[in-house]
Design a protein around this motif. Structure first.
Motif, mmCIF file in Angstrom:
data_model
loop_
_atom_site.group_PDB
_atom_site.id
_atom_site.type_symbol
_atom_site.label_atom_id
_atom_site.label_comp_id
_atom_site.label_asym_id
_atom_site.label_seq_id
_atom_site.Cartn_x
_atom_site.Cartn_y
_atom_site.Cartn_z
ATOM 1 N N MET A 1 0.848 -1.203 0.000
ATOM 2 C CA MET A 1 0.000 0.000 0.000
ATOM 3 C C MET A 1 0.874 1.240 0.000
ATOM 4 N N THR A 2 0.551 2.170 -0.881
ATOM 5 C CA THR A 2 1.317 3.410 -0.978
ATOM 6 C C THR A 2 0.643 4.495 -0.156
ATOM 7 N N GLN A 3 1.447 5.195 0.647
ATOM 8 C CA GLN A 3 0.947 6.348 1.398
ATOM 9 C C GLN A 3 1.295 7.597 0.612
ATOM 10 N N ALA A 4 0.289 8.268 0.062
ATOM 11 C CA ALA A 4 0.532 9.432 -0.781
ATOM 12 C C ALA A 4 1.020 10.604 0.063
ATOM 13 N N ALA A 5 1.753 11.520 -0.603
ATOM 14 C CA ALA A 5 2.157 12.743 0.077
ATOM 15 C C ALA A 5 0.909 13.500 0.508
ATOM 16 N N LEU B 1 -16.426 -2.940 10.560
ATOM 17 C CA LEU B 1 -15.490 -2.353 9.593
ATOM 18 C C LEU B 1 -14.142 -1.980 10.221
ATOM 19 N N LEU B 2 -13.993 -2.217 11.510
ATOM 20 C CA LEU B 2 -12.788 -1.764 12.218
ATOM 21 C C LEU B 2 -11.511 -2.311 11.587
ATOM 22 N N ARG B 3 -11.461 -3.607 11.392
ATOM 23 C CA ARG B 3 -10.232 -4.234 10.894
ATOM 24 C C ARG B 3 -9.893 -3.746 9.491
ATOM 25 N N GLU B 4 -10.902 -3.666 8.640
ATOM 26 C CA GLU B 4 -10.668 -3.275 7.246
ATOM 27 C C GLU B 4 -10.176 -1.829 7.146
ATOM 28 N N LEU B 5 -10.757 -0.937 7.959
ATOM 29 C CA LEU B 5 -10.344 0.463 7.917
ATOM 30 C C LEU B 5 -8.987 0.661 8.589
ATOM 31 N N ASP B 6 -8.659 -0.200 9.548
ATOM 32 C CA ASP B 6 -7.354 -0.132 10.205
ATOM 33 C C ASP B 6 -6.235 -0.627 9.288
ATOM 34 N N ARG B 7 -6.416 -1.824 8.780
ATOM 35 C CA ARG B 7 -5.346 -2.490 8.027
ATOM 36 C C ARG B 7 -5.402 -2.197 6.531
ATOM 37 N N MET B 8 -6.505 -1.631 6.074
ATOM 38 C CA MET B 8 -6.680 -1.336 4.648
ATOM 39 C C MET B 8 -6.524 -2.606 3.797
ATOM 40 N N GLU B 9 -7.148 -3.675 4.276
ATOM 41 C CA GLU B 9 -7.146 -4.930 3.532
ATOM 42 C C GLU B 9 -8.282 -5.820 4.038
ATOM 43 N N PHE B 10 -8.686 -6.773 3.211
ATOM 44 C CA PHE B 10 -9.672 -7.771 3.625
ATOM 45 C C PHE B 10 -9.509 -9.006 2.747
ATOM 46 N N TYR B 11 -10.086 -10.099 3.217
ATOM 47 C CA TYR B 11 -9.926 -11.389 2.543
ATOM 48 C C TYR B 11 -11.236 -11.793 1.875
ATOM 49 N N VAL B 12 -11.155 -12.241 0.631
ATOM 50 C CA VAL B 12 -12.311 -12.751 -0.104
ATOM 51 C C VAL B 12 -12.270 -14.276 -0.009
ATOM 52 N N GLU C 1 -14.340 -16.659 -0.901
ATOM 53 C CA GLU C 1 -14.796 -17.456 -2.040
ATOM 54 C C GLU C 1 -13.684 -17.670 -3.071
ATOM 55 N N THR C 2 -12.827 -16.660 -3.250
ATOM 56 C CA THR C 2 -11.759 -16.757 -4.247
ATOM 57 C C THR C 2 -10.375 -16.893 -3.609
ATOM 58 N N ARG C 3 -10.336 -16.913 -2.264
ATOM 59 C CA ARG C 3 -9.067 -16.997 -1.524
ATOM 60 C C ARG C 3 -8.111 -15.881 -1.957
ATOM 61 N N GLN C 4 -8.642 -14.685 -1.981
ATOM 62 C CA GLN C 4 -7.893 -13.520 -2.461
ATOM 63 C C GLN C 4 -7.795 -12.471 -1.365
ATOM 64 N N LEU C 5 -6.598 -11.930 -1.165
ATOM 65 C CA LEU C 5 -6.402 -10.845 -0.219
ATOM 66 C C LEU C 5 -6.410 -9.523 -0.996
ATOM 67 N N VAL C 6 -7.357 -8.665 -0.660
ATOM 68 C CA VAL C 6 -7.462 -7.359 -1.320
ATOM 69 C C VAL C 6 -6.817 -6.315 -0.412
ATOM 70 N N LYS C 7 -5.745 -5.698 -0.900
ATOM 71 C CA LYS C 7 -5.037 -4.678 -0.124
ATOM 72 C C LYS C 7 -5.102 -3.352 -0.878
ATOM 73 N N ALA C 8 -5.208 -2.271 -0.117
ATOM 74 C CA ALA C 8 -5.291 -0.944 -0.728
ATOM 75 C C ALA C 8 -3.971 -0.595 -1.403
ATOM 76 N N ARG C 9 -4.054 -0.182 -2.673
ATOM 77 C CA ARG C 9 -2.856 0.286 -3.367
ATOM 78 C C ARG C 9 -2.416 1.636 -2.787
ATOM 79 N N HIS C 10 -3.393 2.467 -2.503
ATOM 80 C CA HIS C 10 -3.157 3.767 -1.886
ATOM 81 C C HIS C 10 -4.196 3.935 -0.787
ATOM 82 N N ARG C 11 -3.768 4.374 0.384
ATOM 83 C CA ARG C 11 -4.719 4.568 1.481
ATOM 84 C C ARG C 11 -5.696 5.677 1.114
ATOM 85 N N PRO C 12 -6.982 5.376 1.022
ATOM 86 C CA PRO C 12 -7.951 6.422 0.680
ATOM 87 C C PRO C 12 -8.157 7.405 1.828
#
Length: 289
Positions: free
Chosen positions: A1-5, A134-145, A147-158
């Motif tokens: 995950m990229t932290q923008a300026a 939503l606590l974990r997802e907003l904290d870590r900026m990621e969640f697990y799918v 059904e597809t065994r996929q970890l979705v991580k934020a490319r850039h913290r919104p």
């Protein structure tokens, strides 16, 4: 995950932000925490996120919460009904379950190729467990799918905005993770600036009389719903369209019981009746309403 300026928000040509509000926005961006915005309905909470996105050049993802909303919907939904239908039709798509995973607003914000704004609007409409889910997802900026065994991580913290109308209390664990700001109802000077943004060049006498009448209505004790900023702007639009003179708005006008076109300000019969009673009582006592 990229932290923008860290970008800086300083208001915009179409949104009047107080110094305290701009400070809160920039503090939340610096801390990389959600900004929890509370305030009366109609004070510009939702528009704030939209204006920050516009002025900073960020895409925006808006999740408008309903009483039936679940936290999972912000991540993704599995469309089992469509998969069942396609299997009955012999569609080859059913072999890949990913075809039936529908990304939610958090997923879209996480996958954005540049920093985005994520608006979670009116979070207090949902079930009390919704924020905690939503606590974990907003904290870590990621969640697990799963059904597809996929970890979705934020490319850039919104940049996350969460609005609340204070319909219910939010959990302490959730509040600890947010930067908080309460938008106070605008005072007369700030409201005049807001009116100027939406109606530039409006005659000062009309603004003065309209604001006097507007705040007089808001100050009536016992109103079920006080008129908001957005309702004031609608009312002024109607006054201009109907060419209502400033004199018609004065409280000492003996012919006026309530403001003309009051339906833009008072939204239920109890409040109209209450205001009419107040005018009547004030007339009997010889005082202007």
């Amino acid at each position: 995950m990229t932290q923008a300026a860290n970008p800086r928000f300083s208001g915009s040509d179409s949104y009047v932000a107080t110094a305290e509000l701009t400070l809160a926005v920039n503090a939340a961006i610096t801390l990389a925490r959600p900004l929890l915005i509370k305030g009366e309905p109609g004070t510009g909470k939702t528009q704030l996120a939209q204006e920050v996105a516009r002025t900073l050049g960020h895409p925006i993802h808006e999740w408008h919460i309903k009483s039936t909303s679940k936290a999972q919907q912000g991540l993704y939904e599995y469309d089992a009904v469509s998969r069942l239908r396609d299997s009955q039709l012999g569609d080859a798509r059913v072999q890949d379950i990913a075809n039936y995973i529908v990304p939610g607003m958090l997923w879209r914000a996480f996958e954005s190729d540049r920093q985005s704004v994520l608006l979670i609007d009116e979070i207090d409409k949902a079930d009390i467990e919704f924020p905690n889910d939503l606590l974990r997802e907003l904290d870590r900026m990621e969640f697990y799918v799963y059904e597809t065994r996929q970890l979705v991580k934020a490319r850039h913290r919104p940049v996350v905005f969460i609005t609340s109308n204070n319909e219910k209390e939010l959990p302490d664990a959730f509040l600890r993770r947010c930067f908080f700001h309460y938008i106070r109802f605008p005072d007369r000077e700030t409201m005049e600036r807001i009116v100027d943004v939406h109606y530039p060049g409006l005659k000062r006498q009309l603004i003065s009389e309209a604001l006097t009448a507007f705040y007089r209505v808001r100050e009536v004790p016992g109103l079920k719903k006080k008129p908001s900023t957005s309702e004031l702007l609608d009312w002024i639009k109607l006054l201009l369209a109907e060419d209502i003179p400033p004199e018609a708005l004065r409280s000492d006008d003996p012919k006026a019981a309530i403001p003309p076109l009051y339906g833009a300000l008072l939204k239920n019969e109890q409040d109209v009746h209450l205001f009419e009673q107040l005018v009547f009582l004030n007339r009997r006592s010889g005082r202007p309403a």
